[in-house]
Structure formats: structure tokens, C-alpha cells
Design a protein around this motif. Structure first.
Motif, PDB file in Angstrom:
ATOM      1  N   MET A   1      28.332  -8.069 -12.588  1.00  0.00           N
ATOM      2  CA  MET A   1      27.960  -7.898 -13.991  1.00  0.00           C
ATOM      3  C   MET A   1      27.422  -9.195 -14.582  1.00  0.00           C
ATOM      4  O   MET A   1      26.461  -9.197 -15.338  1.00  0.00           O
ATOM      5  CB  MET A   1      29.180  -7.421 -14.789  1.00  0.00           C
ATOM      6  N   GLY A   2      28.077 -10.316 -14.216  1.00  0.00           N
ATOM      7  CA  GLY A   2      27.642 -11.600 -14.746  1.00  0.00           C
ATOM      8  C   GLY A   2      26.220 -11.944 -14.324  1.00  0.00           C
ATOM      9  O   GLY A   2      25.429 -12.440 -15.125  1.00  0.00           O
ATOM     10  N   LYS A   3      25.892 -11.667 -13.043  1.00  0.00           N
ATOM     11  CA  LYS A   3      24.545 -11.946 -12.553  1.00  0.00           C
ATOM     12  C   LYS A   3      23.520 -11.072 -13.272  1.00  0.00           C
ATOM     13  O   LYS A   3      22.410 -11.516 -13.585  1.00  0.00           O
ATOM     14  CB  LYS A   3      24.472 -11.703 -11.042  1.00  0.00           C
ATOM     15  N   TYR A   4      23.913  -9.826 -13.531  1.00  0.00           N
ATOM     16  CA  TYR A   4      22.989  -8.917 -14.198  1.00  0.00           C
ATOM     17  C   TYR A   4      22.702  -9.388 -15.618  1.00  0.00           C
ATOM     18  O   TYR A   4      21.550  -9.369 -16.070  1.00  0.00           O
ATOM     19  CB  TYR A   4      23.566  -7.504 -14.213  1.00  0.00           C
ATOM     20  N   VAL A   5      23.752  -9.797 -16.340  1.00  0.00           N
ATOM     21  CA  VAL A   5      23.575 -10.283 -17.715  1.00  0.00           C
ATOM     22  C   VAL A   5      22.681 -11.512 -17.722  1.00  0.00           C
ATOM     23  O   VAL A   5      21.784 -11.648 -18.565  1.00  0.00           O
ATOM     24  CB  VAL A   5      24.937 -10.596 -18.359  1.00  0.00           C
ATOM     25  N   LEU A   6      22.907 -12.432 -16.768  1.00  0.00           N
ATOM     26  CA  LEU A   6      22.071 -13.624 -16.671  1.00  0.00           C
ATOM     27  C   LEU A   6      20.620 -13.261 -16.394  1.00  0.00           C
ATOM     28  O   LEU A   6      19.691 -13.839 -16.985  1.00  0.00           O
ATOM     29  CB  LEU A   6      22.608 -14.542 -15.561  1.00  0.00           C
ATOM     30  N   LYS A   7      20.412 -12.279 -15.524  1.00  0.00           N
ATOM     31  CA  LYS A   7      19.056 -11.833 -15.207  1.00  0.00           C
ATOM     32  C   LYS A   7      18.377 -11.266 -16.442  1.00  0.00           C
ATOM     33  O   LYS A   7      17.196 -11.550 -16.709  1.00  0.00           O
ATOM     34  CB  LYS A   7      19.108 -10.787 -14.092  1.00  0.00           C
ATOM     35  N   ARG A   8      19.115 -10.466 -17.211  1.00  0.00           N
ATOM     36  CA  ARG A   8      18.547  -9.880 -18.422  1.00  0.00           C
ATOM     37  C   ARG A   8      18.203 -10.957 -19.453  1.00  0.00           C
ATOM     38  O   ARG A   8      17.188 -10.872 -20.137  1.00  0.00           O
ATOM     39  CB  ARG A   8      19.533  -8.881 -19.026  1.00  0.00           C
ATOM     40  N   LEU A   9      19.042 -11.970 -19.546  1.00  0.00           N
ATOM     41  CA  LEU A   9      18.768 -13.059 -20.484  1.00  0.00           C
ATOM     42  C   LEU A   9      17.522 -13.831 -20.075  1.00  0.00           C
ATOM     43  O   LEU A   9      16.716 -14.237 -20.921  1.00  0.00           O
ATOM     44  CB  LEU A   9      19.974 -13.991 -20.565  1.00  0.00           C
ATOM     45  N   LEU A  10      17.356 -14.032 -18.765  1.00  0.00           N
ATOM     46  CA  LEU A  10      16.172 -14.740 -18.280  1.00  0.00           C
ATOM     47  C   LEU A  10      14.900 -13.946 -18.538  1.00  0.00           C
ATOM     48  O   LEU A  10      13.842 -14.521 -18.826  1.00  0.00           O
ATOM     49  CB  LEU A  10      16.318 -15.042 -16.781  1.00  0.00           C
ATOM     50  N   VAL A  11      14.990 -12.616 -18.451  1.00  0.00           N
ATOM     51  CA  VAL A  11      13.840 -11.770 -18.753  1.00  0.00           C
ATOM     52  C   VAL A  11      13.534 -11.805 -20.251  1.00  0.00           C
ATOM     53  O   VAL A  11      12.371 -11.736 -20.667  1.00  0.00           O
ATOM     54  CB  VAL A  11      14.107 -10.322 -18.287  1.00  0.00           C
ATOM     55  N   ALA A  12      14.581 -11.937 -21.066  1.00  0.00           N
ATOM     56  CA  ALA A  12      14.400 -11.923 -22.524  1.00  0.00           C
ATOM     57  C   ALA A  12      13.680 -13.173 -23.028  1.00  0.00           C
ATOM     58  O   ALA A  12      13.027 -13.119 -24.076  1.00  0.00           O
ATOM     59  CB  ALA A  12      15.753 -11.792 -23.217  1.00  0.00           C
ATOM     60  N   ILE A  13      13.789 -14.286 -22.297  1.00  0.00           N
ATOM     61  CA  ILE A  13      13.188 -15.543 -22.764  1.00  0.00           C
ATOM     62  C   ILE A  13      11.671 -15.448 -22.881  1.00  0.00           C
ATOM     63  O   ILE A  13      11.113 -15.745 -23.946  1.00  0.00           O
ATOM     64  CB  ILE A  13      13.609 -16.709 -21.846  1.00  0.00           C
ATOM     65  N   PRO A  14      10.935 -15.044 -21.829  1.00  0.00           N
ATOM     66  CA  PRO A  14       9.470 -14.917 -22.007  1.00  0.00           C
ATOM     67  C   PRO A  14       9.097 -13.843 -23.020  1.00  0.00           C
ATOM     68  O   PRO A  14       8.066 -13.961 -23.698  1.00  0.00           O
ATOM     69  CB  PRO A  14       8.966 -14.560 -20.599  1.00  0.00           C
ATOM     70  N   THR A  15       9.918 -12.801 -23.120  1.00  0.00           N
ATOM     71  CA  THR A  15       9.658 -11.772 -24.132  1.00  0.00           C
ATOM     72  C   THR A  15       9.723 -12.373 -25.532  1.00  0.00           C
ATOM     73  O   THR A  15       8.881 -12.081 -26.395  1.00  0.00           O
ATOM     74  CB  THR A  15      10.680 -10.635 -24.009  1.00  0.00           C
ATOM     75  N   PHE A  16      10.717 -13.212 -25.762  1.00  0.00           N
ATOM     76  CA  PHE A  16      10.877 -13.856 -27.059  1.00  0.00           C
ATOM     77  C   PHE A  16       9.653 -14.717 -27.390  1.00  0.00           C
ATOM     78  O   PHE A  16       9.102 -14.623 -28.498  1.00  0.00           O
ATOM     79  CB  PHE A  16      12.138 -14.717 -27.047  1.00  0.00           C
ATOM     80  N   PHE A  17       9.211 -15.536 -26.438  1.00  0.00           N
ATOM     81  CA  PHE A  17       8.056 -16.398 -26.690  1.00  0.00           C
ATOM     82  C   PHE A  17       6.785 -15.568 -26.893  1.00  0.00           C
ATOM     83  O   PHE A  17       5.922 -15.926 -27.702  1.00  0.00           O
ATOM     84  CB  PHE A  17       7.877 -17.390 -25.553  1.00  0.00           C
ATOM     85  N   GLY A  18       6.669 -14.456 -26.165  1.00  0.00           N
ATOM     86  CA  GLY A  18       5.514 -13.585 -26.355  1.00  0.00           C
ATOM     87  C   GLY A  18       5.465 -13.005 -27.766  1.00  0.00           C
ATOM     88  O   GLY A  18       4.398 -12.925 -28.383  1.00  0.00           O
ATOM     89  N   ILE A  19       6.635 -12.631 -28.286  1.00  0.00           N
ATOM     90  CA  ILE A  19       6.705 -12.098 -29.651  1.00  0.00           C
ATOM     91  C   ILE A  19       6.276 -13.151 -30.659  1.00  0.00           C
ATOM     92  O   ILE A  19       5.480 -12.888 -31.576  1.00  0.00           O
ATOM     93  CB  ILE A  19       8.128 -11.604 -29.963  1.00  0.00           C
ATOM     94  N   THR A  20       6.786 -14.378 -30.501  1.00  0.00           N
ATOM     95  CA  THR A  20       6.452 -15.435 -31.463  1.00  0.00           C
ATOM     96  C   THR A  20       4.970 -15.786 -31.409  1.00  0.00           C
ATOM     97  O   THR A  20       4.350 -16.052 -32.447  1.00  0.00           O
ATOM     98  CB  THR A  20       7.289 -16.694 -31.198  1.00  0.00           C
ATOM     99  N   ILE A  21       4.384 -15.763 -30.215  1.00  0.00           N
ATOM    100  CA  ILE A  21       2.955 -16.078 -30.091  1.00  0.00           C
ATOM    101  C   ILE A  21       2.112 -15.024 -30.820  1.00  0.00           C
ATOM    102  O   ILE A  21       1.209 -15.359 -31.596  1.00  0.00           O
ATOM    103  CB  ILE A  21       2.542 -16.157 -28.611  1.00  0.00           C
ATOM    104  N   LEU A  22       2.427 -13.750 -30.587  1.00  0.00           N
ATOM    105  CA  LEU A  22       1.652 -12.680 -31.224  1.00  0.00           C
ATOM    106  C   LEU A  22       1.779 -12.736 -32.748  1.00  0.00           C
ATOM    107  O   LEU A  22       0.769 -12.627 -33.466  1.00  0.00           O
ATOM    108  CB  LEU A  22       2.130 -11.320 -30.709  1.00  0.00           C
ATOM    109  N   VAL A  23       2.993 -12.899 -33.249  1.00  0.00           N
ATOM    110  CA  VAL A  23       3.193 -12.926 -34.703  1.00  0.00           C
ATOM    111  C   VAL A  23       2.497 -14.133 -35.310  1.00  0.00           C
ATOM    112  O   VAL A  23       1.878 -14.034 -36.380  1.00  0.00           O
ATOM    113  CB  VAL A  23       4.698 -12.929 -35.035  1.00  0.00           C
ATOM    114  N   PHE A  24       2.571 -15.286 -34.651  1.00  0.00           N
ATOM    115  CA  PHE A  24       1.936 -16.491 -35.182  1.00  0.00           C
ATOM    116  C   PHE A  24       0.418 -16.320 -35.249  1.00  0.00           C
ATOM    117  O   PHE A  24      -0.210 -16.666 -36.261  1.00  0.00           O
ATOM    118  CB  PHE A  24       2.288 -17.694 -34.315  1.00  0.00           C
ATOM    119  N   ILE A  25      -0.170 -15.784 -34.195  1.00  0.00           N
ATOM    120  CA  ILE A  25      -1.625 -15.608 -34.174  1.00  0.00           C
ATOM    121  C   ILE A  25      -2.059 -14.611 -35.241  1.00  0.00           C
ATOM    122  O   ILE A  25      -3.023 -14.843 -35.987  1.00  0.00           O
ATOM    123  CB  ILE A  25      -2.089 -15.151 -32.782  1.00  0.00           C
ATOM    124  N   ILE A  26      -1.347 -13.478 -35.338  1.00  0.00           N
ATOM    125  CA  ILE A  26      -1.702 -12.461 -36.326  1.00  0.00           C
ATOM    126  C   ILE A  26      -1.577 -13.013 -37.746  1.00  0.00           C
ATOM    127  O   ILE A  26      -2.421 -12.762 -38.613  1.00  0.00           O
ATOM    128  CB  ILE A  26      -0.822 -11.212 -36.147  1.00  0.00           C
TER     129      ILE A  26
END
Length: 317
Positions: A1-26
């Protein structure tokens, strides 16, 4: 479970930056500029505008502006609002509590109403009760939140006069009773909008579970119907319901924007609209960061809940 949570958090990081880039540009490409608000003096010249634009760094390329904001954000500095000249972090923290209160209460209300209705509809499918509850849920889900809000204001505030039209407290008081009175209508609007999705998913999941062999076996053993439905049926039907709840998280904040505007609720949605109208880029990005983090954390929590609901999922992880 711990490895899975860590994996999900690592996937969330680029998603977060992608959201901020799109909102900033718009935000930067949208018509208008914060200079129109800051240079309200009709005597201001183009030279004055150019000087202020350079001081604020708005004449730099969008990429440079974004990375400057990103560097400050990673150091914990969300900047200063163009509109109020206050720290964005202070403004966001002041509005975060009301928004969380509104969204959490409305979600709890929706779950407490929709799940029992969905179970009863599945237990007696195609009955009068099933048609009525499903019809009401469709109406609630398809009606815009601003229209539902205006109807509730007209009925309960204008005609009956039993609930306040807007705000968070009565004038001159900050009591719990005043807060609860002001919370009823906006929470009801968001709950009505979400009940339909939860009810339909609960009904569909319970109908599938009721056809399973383990349900027939439990009934053959002579277990009480209440135990069969709750202990054996509901737990196995909750995974799709939890999935729907996870997809509702962004819409909760979106619906809160409309509800907060209609009822004058001092939350993040209200602040977001004010910031967009003023082209207040630091405030827009600060709110975006908070909402993006809340949505990503909510999705990770939902994945963890999957493991507790279904041991097979937990073993795979």
C-alpha cells in the motif's frame, strides 16, 4: 500500500505542474490587464503604463513570468495581490475555511440522502418509489446550480422569510446558529446537484450486487435482510460509488464558485471570480494551487479507500 501511495503521489506531481502551466497561460492570454485597474487615473500616460508594466514584470515573456512565479511558489511565497495589495497566502487562507465547510457539508448531505435512496430503489426496482426518486435526482442534477439557488432564495427568503438570502453571518454577530442558518441554502444547492450522480451509481451498483451468488447464499442461510443489504451488498457496491465521489471533487469546487456568487458566501469561489475580473494573476494562481492540491490529494485518498473496501485491490498493490 505504501509503494502504491508513493507512486500515486509521484504521478500527481507532473499533473499539478501541468495544471498551473495551463491556468497561467490562459490567464495571461485573456483580454484585459491588471494595469487597467492599477492605472485608473485618466491622466495616466503610456509612459506611466510602460513604467508600471516593467516594475511588475508584465513585459517579460510568459515563460519568464511563469518560472518566476513558480520559483516563488516553491519557496512558499504566492505573491501579493494586485487588487488588494495583500499577501495571496493570507487571502486564500481566509477564504479556504468557508469553502471547505460548504463543500464538506453539502457532500455529506448528498451522501446521506442519495445512498439510502439508491439502495431502496435497487431493492424495489421499477416501483413507484424508484421512478419518483430517480426522476427527482435527474431534475436536480440537470438544473443549473444558479437557477436552483435563485428558486430557493425566492421561496425560503423572499416568500417565507425563514432563511437569510446570503452572506455567512448576520450583521454584528458570528454565532454558530447564525452560521448554520446561512449555510443551509448554499449547502442544499450543492447537495441537490450531487444527489443525482450518487443515487444513480448506488442504484446501479446495488442492482448488480443483488444478482450475485453470495447474496443468494446469504439469504439462503437465513440472515436478516438488513444484514444482507448493508453488510454483504452495500460494501461490495461502494467501490463504483467511491469512484463517482472522486470524479465529483473538481465539480464540487466548480459548483461552489457559482453557489458562493449567488449567496455571497465568502469562499474561494467568490475570491476567484473577483480575481479574474481584476486580472489579479497572483491571486488566480494561488487559488489554483490550493484547488489543484485538494483535488489531487482527494484522488489519492480515494485510491487508498479502494484498498480497504476490496481486499483483492489491496493485495495487488
Amino acid at each position: 500500500m505504501g509503494k502504491y501511495v508513493l507512486k500515486r503521489l509521484l504521478v500527481a506531481i507532473p499533473t499539478f505542474f501541468g495544471i498551473t502551466i495551463l491556468v497561467f497561460i490562459i490567464s495571461c492570454l485573456a483580454p484585459g490587464s491588471p494595469l487597467e485597474l492599477l492605472l485608473a487615473d485618466p491622466m495616466a500616460t503610456e509612459a506611466d503604463r510602460a513604467v508600471l508594466e516593467h516594475q511588475m514584470g508584465l513585459d517579460d515573456p510568459i515563460v519568464v513570468q511563469y518560472f518566476r512565479w513558480l520559483g516563488n511558489m516553491l519557496r512558499g511565497n504566492l505573491g501579493t495581490s494586485y487588487r488588494t495589495n495583500l499577501p495571496v497566502s493570507q487571502m486564500v487562507l481566509e477564504r479556504l475555511g468557508p469553502t471547505l465547510l460548504l463543500t464538506v457539508i453539502s457532500t455529506v448531505i448528498a451522501i446521506l440522502i442519495a445512498v439510502p435512496l439508491g439502495i431502496m430503489s435497487a431493492y424495489k426496482p421499477y416501483s413507484a418509489w424508484d421512478y419518483i426518486s430517480s426522476g427527482l435526482s435527474f431534475v436536480g442534477a440537470s438544473t443549473p446550480t444558479f437557477f436552483t439557488g435563485l428558486i430557493l432564495i425566492y421561496v425560503f427568503s423572499v416568500k417565507l422569510g425563514i432563511l437569510p438570502m446570503g452572506g455567512m453571518y448576520d450583521s454584528g454577530t458570528r454565532s454558530i446558529l447564525s452560521l448554520m442558518k446561512h449555510l443551509i441554502l448554499p449547502a442544499a444547492v450543492l447537495a441537490i446537484f450531487n444527489i443525482g450522480s450518487i443515487l444513480r451509481q448506488t442504484r446501479g451498483s446495488m442492482l448488480e450486487v443483488f444478482q450475485e451468488d453470495f447474496i443468494r447464499t446469504a439469504r439462503a442461510k437465513g440472515l436478516k435482510e438488513r444484514i444482507v443489504i448493508i453488510k454483504h451488498g452495500l460494501r461490495n457496491a461502494l467501490i463504483p460509488v467511491v469512484t463517482v465521489l472522486s470524479t465529483m471533487i473538481p465539480f464540487l469546487f466548480g459548483g461552489a464558485v457559482v453557489a458562493e456568487q449567488v449567496f455571497g458566501w465568502p469562499g474561494l469561489g467568490n475570491l476567484m471570480v473577483q480575481s479574474i475580473n481584476a486580472r489579479d494573476y497572483p491571486a488566480i494562481m494561488g487559488i489554483t494551487v490550493v484547488i489543484a492540491v485538494a483535488v489531487l490529494i482527494g484522488n489519492v485518498v480515494v485510491d487508498i479507500v479502494y484498498g480497504f473496501l476490496d481486499p483483492k485491490i489491496r493485495e495487488k498493490r
